[in-house]
Design a protein around this motif. Structure first.
Motif, mmCIF file in Angstrom:
data_model
loop_
_atom_site.group_PDB
_atom_site.id
_atom_site.type_symbol
_atom_site.label_atom_id
_atom_site.label_comp_id
_atom_site.label_asym_id
_atom_site.label_seq_id
_atom_site.Cartn_x
_atom_site.Cartn_y
_atom_site.Cartn_z
ATOM 1 N N ALA A 1 0.816 -1.217 0.000
ATOM 2 C CA ALA A 1 0.000 0.000 0.000
ATOM 3 C C ALA A 1 0.847 1.264 0.000
ATOM 4 O O ALA A 1 0.560 2.213 -0.741
ATOM 5 C CB ALA A 1 -0.923 -0.005 1.223
ATOM 6 N N HIS A 2 1.860 1.293 0.879
ATOM 7 C CA HIS A 2 2.641 2.518 1.096
ATOM 8 C C HIS A 2 4.128 2.191 1.083
ATOM 9 O O HIS A 2 4.510 1.072 1.468
ATOM 10 C CB HIS A 2 2.305 3.116 2.481
ATOM 11 N N ASP B 1 5.973 -0.423 3.814
ATOM 12 C CA ASP B 1 5.308 -1.706 4.091
ATOM 13 C C ASP B 1 6.099 -2.881 3.523
ATOM 14 O O ASP B 1 6.134 -3.959 4.116
ATOM 15 C CB ASP B 1 3.896 -1.723 3.483
ATOM 16 N N TYR C 1 -3.804 -4.642 9.752
ATOM 17 C CA TYR C 1 -4.209 -3.877 10.943
ATOM 18 C C TYR C 1 -5.361 -2.917 10.688
ATOM 19 O O TYR C 1 -5.637 -2.042 11.512
ATOM 20 C CB TYR C 1 -3.014 -3.139 11.538
ATOM 21 N N HIS D 1 -4.676 -0.741 3.056
ATOM 22 C CA HIS D 1 -4.197 -2.126 3.133
ATOM 23 C C HIS D 1 -5.323 -3.099 2.789
ATOM 24 O O HIS D 1 -5.094 -4.121 2.148
ATOM 25 C CB HIS D 1 -3.650 -2.426 4.530
#
Ligand SMILES: [Zn+2]
Length: 266
Positions: free
Chosen positions: A25-26, A29, A146, A151
């Motif tokens: 995602a980022h 990660d 999380y 995500h």
């Protein structure tokens, strides 16, 4: 109940000519959740294509950015350095925007990942999987590990793309029972959730980093200096917290089962 068995593949199996697409995602990660696995795949000769959906625009910089620098540019540069440390063969940026956490204005930005046409984006990723002749797609578990909305979107993207390309998918996760007994994980300060990941019995595949792989993972995490500080990297229990990486496989055993670690069978 699950039982750990020796992998049926020789631990030193070469993976030259084999490819895996790893979705995240980022920036950061890829290092935190899959850094050791990517390094081992690359060291065995596999081609790792890293696909990062956003530039992490909504992350909180740890310190002031250089004058005139914007966070997206800084984080893309950090991602390139981390990818190099991990041996990534090709980095693909999907160019969506970080959606931030639920309730933030950023989630209504037209480029926010959560506002993307996910089936269309999955088709784009599936086309990449097919062009690369990749044998597996790695993304996140159904809760996005999380609960971060980006995500969860990446979980769906990975699942759809793997289904379209008819390849094995792996959900990267963390073993919450294991982390219960270690020092704090970065997840403890992310998103305000008290539970994350999966329980041990749900995990099909694990990779335990060698010292060399852990050093590469740590270097990749250090490359994300705007997000991850020395308090994490120099913690005495860094290895306890970050040396294991966990996956839940859907489909036939594929490249991650050829990495020479024990894996769980139902
Ligand atoms: Zn993230």
């Amino acid at each position: 109940m699950s039982l750990l068995t020796d992998t049926p593949f020789p631990p030193s199996a070469r993976l030259d000519g084999r490819t895996v697409v790893v979705l995240h995602a980022h920036p950061d990660d890829e290092a935190i959740f899959t850094g050791a696995t990517i390094r081992r795949l690359a060291d065995r000769g596999a081609r790792v294509v890293l696909v990062t959906a956003t530039a992490g625009e909504m992350g909180t910089p740890r310190s002031q950015l250089p004058r005139g620098a914007d966070l997206a540019t800084v984080r893309r540069d950090e991602l390139e350095a981390a990818a190099a440390a991990l041996g990534v063969a090709r980095l693909v940026l999907l160019g969506r925007r970080d959606s931030g956490l639920p309730g933030w204005d950023s989630s209504s930005h037209p480029q926010a990942l959560v506002r993307a046409d996910l089936p269309a984006l999955a088709r784009q990723v599936a086309d990449l999987v097919e062009r690369e002749h990749a044998e597996a797609v790695v993304a996140y578990d159904a809760d996005g590990i999380y609960g971060h909305p980006d995500h969860i979107a990446v979980h769906l993207l990975g699942r759809y793309a793997a289904a379209l390309a008819a390849v094995t998918s792996y959900d990267a996760t963390v073993d919450r029972e294991h982390l219960h007994f270690t020092g704090p994980h970065l997840l403890d300060e992310a998103g305000g959730r008290t539970t994350y990941g999966r329980v041990t019995a749900e995990i099909t595949t694990a990779v335990a980093a060698t010292p060399h792989e852990l050093a590469a993972k740590r270097a990749a995490m250090a490359a994300h200096a705007s997000q991850i500080g020395p308090g994490v990297l120099e913690a005495p229990d860094f290895a306890d917290v970050y040396e294991l990486e966990w996956f839940v496989r859907r489909g036939e055993p594929a490249l991650l089962e050829m990495l020479g670690n024990a894996h769980a069978v139902a």
